[in-house]
Motif scaffolding. Structure first.
Motif, PDB file in Angstrom:
ATOM      1  N   VAL A 322     -11.738 -30.695  20.440  1.00  0.00           N
ATOM      2  CA  VAL A 322     -11.821 -30.399  22.075  1.00  0.00           C
ATOM      3  C   VAL A 322     -10.813 -29.245  22.703  1.00  0.00           C
ATOM      4  CG1 VAL A 322     -11.124 -31.520  24.379  1.00  0.00           C
ATOM      5  CG2 VAL A 322     -12.441 -32.932  22.568  1.00  0.00           C
ATOM      6  N   THR A 323      -9.842 -29.100  21.973  1.00  0.00           N
ATOM      7  CA  THR A 323      -8.841 -28.365  22.536  1.00  0.00           C
ATOM      8  C   THR A 323      -8.626 -27.021  21.909  1.00  0.00           C
ATOM      9  OG1 THR A 323      -7.165 -29.083  21.072  1.00  0.00           O
ATOM     10  CG2 THR A 323      -7.488 -30.379  23.372  1.00  0.00           C
ATOM     11  N   SER A 324      -8.229 -26.093  22.638  1.00  0.00           N
ATOM     12  CA  SER A 324      -7.910 -24.763  22.150  1.00  0.00           C
ATOM     13  C   SER A 324      -6.509 -24.244  22.672  1.00  0.00           C
ATOM     14  CB  SER A 324      -8.729 -23.799  22.182  1.00  0.00           C
ATOM     15  OG  SER A 324      -8.613 -22.585  21.793  1.00  0.00           O
ATOM     16  N   LYS A 336       2.075 -29.387  26.750  1.00  0.00           N
ATOM     17  CA  LYS A 336       1.614 -30.938  27.113  1.00  0.00           C
ATOM     18  C   LYS A 336       0.146 -31.198  27.195  1.00  0.00           C
ATOM     19  CE  LYS A 336       6.375 -31.401  28.014  1.00  0.00           C
ATOM     20  NZ  LYS A 336       6.888 -30.061  28.065  1.00  0.00           N
ATOM     21  N   PHE A 337      -0.343 -31.424  26.026  1.00  0.00           N
ATOM     22  CA  PHE A 337      -1.800 -31.793  26.100  1.00  0.00           C
ATOM     23  C   PHE A 337      -2.018 -33.124  25.629  1.00  0.00           C
ATOM     24  CE2 PHE A 337      -4.841 -28.032  25.429  1.00  0.00           C
ATOM     25  CZ  PHE A 337      -3.988 -27.242  26.242  1.00  0.00           C
ATOM     26  N   TYR A 338      -2.223 -33.850  26.633  1.00  0.00           N
ATOM     27  CA  TYR A 338      -2.227 -35.462  26.351  1.00  0.00           C
ATOM     28  C   TYR A 338      -3.553 -35.970  26.256  1.00  0.00           C
ATOM     29  CZ  TYR A 338       2.693 -36.610  26.765  1.00  0.00           C
ATOM     30  OH  TYR A 338       4.037 -36.656  26.550  1.00  0.00           O
ATOM     31  N   SER A 339      -3.889 -36.924  25.549  1.00  0.00           N
ATOM     32  CA  SER A 339      -5.138 -37.601  25.726  1.00  0.00           C
ATOM     33  C   SER A 339      -4.950 -39.087  25.670  1.00  0.00           C
ATOM     34  CB  SER A 339      -5.807 -37.346  24.427  1.00  0.00           C
ATOM     35  OG  SER A 339      -7.167 -38.173  24.494  1.00  0.00           O
ATOM     36  N   VAL A 340      -5.450 -39.651  26.795  1.00  0.00           N
ATOM     37  CA  VAL A 340      -4.926 -41.082  27.048  1.00  0.00           C
ATOM     38  C   VAL A 340      -6.430 -41.794  27.320  1.00  0.00           C
ATOM     39  CG1 VAL A 340      -3.886 -42.812  28.640  1.00  0.00           C
ATOM     40  CG2 VAL A 340      -2.943 -40.324  28.114  1.00  0.00           C
ATOM     41  N   ARG A 341      -6.948 -42.695  26.501  1.00  0.00           N
ATOM     42  CA  ARG A 341      -7.919 -43.535  26.596  1.00  0.00           C
ATOM     43  C   ARG A 341      -9.367 -42.681  26.906  1.00  0.00           C
ATOM     44  NH1 ARG A 341      -7.627 -46.906  31.738  1.00  0.00           N
ATOM     45  NH2 ARG A 341      -6.594 -45.431  32.681  1.00  0.00           N
ATOM     46  N   ASP A 342      -9.303 -41.624  26.241  1.00  0.00           N
ATOM     47  CA  ASP A 342     -10.449 -40.809  26.186  1.00  0.00           C
ATOM     48  C   ASP A 342     -11.477 -41.493  25.034  1.00  0.00           C
ATOM     49  OD1 ASP A 342     -10.075 -38.667  28.004  1.00  0.00           O
ATOM     50  OD2 ASP A 342      -8.683 -37.651  26.395  1.00  0.00           O
ATOM     51  N   VAL A 343     -12.684 -41.268  24.938  1.00  0.00           N
ATOM     52  CA  VAL A 343     -13.777 -41.512  24.109  1.00  0.00           C
ATOM     53  C   VAL A 343     -14.245 -40.469  23.403  1.00  0.00           C
ATOM     54  CG1 VAL A 343     -15.709 -42.938  23.747  1.00  0.00           C
ATOM     55  CG2 VAL A 343     -14.234 -43.773  25.274  1.00  0.00           C
ATOM     56  N   SER A 349     -12.635 -34.622  18.339  1.00  0.00           N
ATOM     57  CA  SER A 349     -11.283 -34.855  18.259  1.00  0.00           C
ATOM     58  C   SER A 349     -10.686 -34.170  19.097  1.00  0.00           C
ATOM     59  CB  SER A 349     -11.149 -34.330  16.628  1.00  0.00           C
ATOM     60  OG  SER A 349     -11.118 -33.011  16.350  1.00  0.00           O
ATOM     61  N   PHE A 350      -9.217 -34.383  19.264  1.00  0.00           N
ATOM     62  CA  PHE A 350      -8.398 -34.098  20.362  1.00  0.00           C
ATOM     63  C   PHE A 350      -6.809 -33.885  19.641  1.00  0.00           C
ATOM     64  CE2 PHE A 350      -5.559 -33.674  23.751  1.00  0.00           C
ATOM     65  CZ  PHE A 350      -6.529 -33.338  25.005  1.00  0.00           C
ATOM     66  N   ILE A 351      -6.464 -32.551  19.623  1.00  0.00           N
ATOM     67  CA  ILE A 351      -5.108 -32.561  19.017  1.00  0.00           C
ATOM     68  C   ILE A 351      -4.206 -32.632  20.165  1.00  0.00           C
ATOM     69  CG2 ILE A 351      -3.578 -30.862  18.105  1.00  0.00           C
ATOM     70  CD1 ILE A 351      -5.966 -29.664  16.365  1.00  0.00           C
ATOM     71  N   LYS A 352      -3.490 -33.974  20.116  1.00  0.00           N
ATOM     72  CA  LYS A 352      -2.335 -33.843  21.085  1.00  0.00           C
ATOM     73  C   LYS A 352      -0.964 -33.236  20.726  1.00  0.00           C
ATOM     74  CE  LYS A 352      -4.181 -38.640  21.740  1.00  0.00           C
ATOM     75  NZ  LYS A 352      -3.655 -39.969  21.779  1.00  0.00           N
ATOM     76  N   THR A 353      -0.110 -32.506  21.818  1.00  0.00           N
ATOM     77  CA  THR A 353       1.034 -31.775  21.620  1.00  0.00           C
ATOM     78  C   THR A 353       1.916 -32.316  22.901  1.00  0.00           C
ATOM     79  OG1 THR A 353       0.309 -30.100  22.420  1.00  0.00           O
ATOM     80  CG2 THR A 353       0.032 -30.067  20.232  1.00  0.00           C
ATOM     81  N   GLY A 354       3.471 -32.209  22.634  1.00  0.00           N
ATOM     82  CA  GLY A 354       4.178 -32.339  23.648  1.00  0.00           C
ATOM     83  C   GLY A 354       4.497 -33.866  23.903  1.00  0.00           C
TER      84      GLY A 354
END
Length: 393
Positions: A322-324, A336-343, A349-354
């Protein structure tokens, strides 16, 4: 139960019945299922449930102003005492001498707060970029209104603006030119890229239920210190660069930018920038992502993004992430790249950071309930410009 609640419940049931009658005439089984799904989506949508269940929505158009959520807050300055109702009757355009009855006349020549509607279906081909005045609502509900084929919309150093119910597409770059500005004066305007809607040093703007596609640059730019923006219930499709939040990597004033992106449908055929963020903050919530090319959500200069309860459906082939993260300055792991309760479906996929600092901290006029991502398909089923009748929308 209070009378208002009773009336709302009765109106909701009547609206469902009316939709069922209309749809059942063509395909009874399918229509009934579809109508129920639409109404379920409306009930869960904090914006739509505020006005779409009103059987007198056409008479009560300015009620819409109190239905926005997110960083734009309630658009109370666009309704109430002193509101001027203006109807577009003429689809023609003159960039420096707008005629009464045209869209440009209503958006630039009328002082005070104005609610702009349309007399009939029409295609408006703007000669040059349309600069929209503060306290203006452009409301396309009830008719099939297209702004297409040449110049499109800009909000420059203005505030308290609603853009609702329009089809905006095939926008083209504009050379430097003279245009009428919101003070009723002809001013020089520099080179303009081919964006559907561009916000420049603007504030408190709500962009809701529009269909945007196939513009030469992007569909929506939020730049140069613009803040307090809500982008909701829109359908973005058939576009390379969709949504840019932040002017450029060197424009540090965009650190104060706050944008809510909610209930939108992205795709098909969208490549990147859903959104692309520089410096500022975005709450991206309850949106439908129907594939992407390069990426869906990206950024540079340590932006802050809270991605919450969205549905990400990866493309069948190619990039599933998803992210870049696009610049080389600083430690990207601190972003601050948060993913909360995404489907995530189809391998997304979503790479989370911060850590920390990604909460929207809405005030009571901005807050709304976040719906479970499993209902996003229903929530966004009505995204884009709506087909409205006199009693249903």
């Amino acid at each position: 139960m209070a009378p208002k609640i009773i009336n709302n419940a009765i109106a909701m049931q009547f609206a469902l019945a009316l939709i069922l009658v209309i749809l059942l005439a063509s395909n009874p089984g399918f229509a009934a299922k579809k109508a129920k799904q639409i109404l379920r989506g409306v009930k869960m949508n904090a914006i739509d449930q505020c006005w779409r269940r009103d059987l007198n929505w056409m008479r009560n158009r300015p009620q819409l102003a109190m239905c926005s959520v997110g960083f734009a807050g309630k658009m109370s300055g666009n309704a109430g005492r002193g509101l001027i109702h203006y109807t577009v009757t003429d689809p023609s355009d003159n960039a420096v001498n707008p005629k009464p009855g045209t869209l440009r006349y209503g958006a630039t020549m009328i002082r005070g707060k104005v609610w702009i509607t349309f007399q009939r279906d029409m295609r408006v081909t703007l000669q040059k970029t349309l600069l929209i005045s503060s306290f203006t609502a452009i409301d396309g509900r009830g008719f099939n209104v297209h702004i297409a084929g040449n110049a499109c919309l800009m909000v420059f150093q203005e505030s308290n603006i609603i853009i609702h119910g329009l089809h905006i597409h095939d926008c083209r770059p504009q050379a430097p030119s003279l245009v009428m500005n919101p003070d009723g004066k002809v001013v020089p305007l520099g080179q303009v890229d081919g964006d559907a809607i561009r916000l420049v040093s603007a504030s408190k703007v709500w962009i809701d239920h529009n269909t945007l596609y196939q513009c030469q640059d992007g569909l929506l730019d939020v730049t140069r210190g613009t803040t307090d923006i809500t982008i909701s219930n829109n359908w973005f499709r058939d576009q390379d660069k969709v949504m840019l939040l932040g002017h450029d990597d060197g424009y540090v004033l965009d650190k104060n930018m706050k944008v809510t992106v909610i209930y939108n449908h992205f795709g098909p055929n969208c490549n990147q920038r859903m959104p692309r963020l520089r410096h500022g903050y975005a709450h991206v919530v309850n949106n439908m992502y129907n594939g992407w090319g390069q990426y869906a959500i990206g950024g540079s200069m340590s932006p802050r993004v809270k991605s919450e309860a969205n549905l990400f459906i990866a493309p069948k082939s190619g990039n599933k992430e998803v992210t870049s993260r696009m610049d080389t300055i600083g430690n990207k792991q601190s972003w601050k790249f948060y993913s909360v309760r995404d489907v995530f479906e189809n391998g997304a996929s979503f790479i989370k950071t911060g850590f920390g600092g990604a909460k929207p901290n809405y005030n009571p006029q901005q807050s709304f309930p976040v719906v479970d991502a499993k209902f996003v398909r229903l929530l966004t089923r009505s995204a884009g410009a709506l087909r409205c009748t006199r009693s249903t929308c």
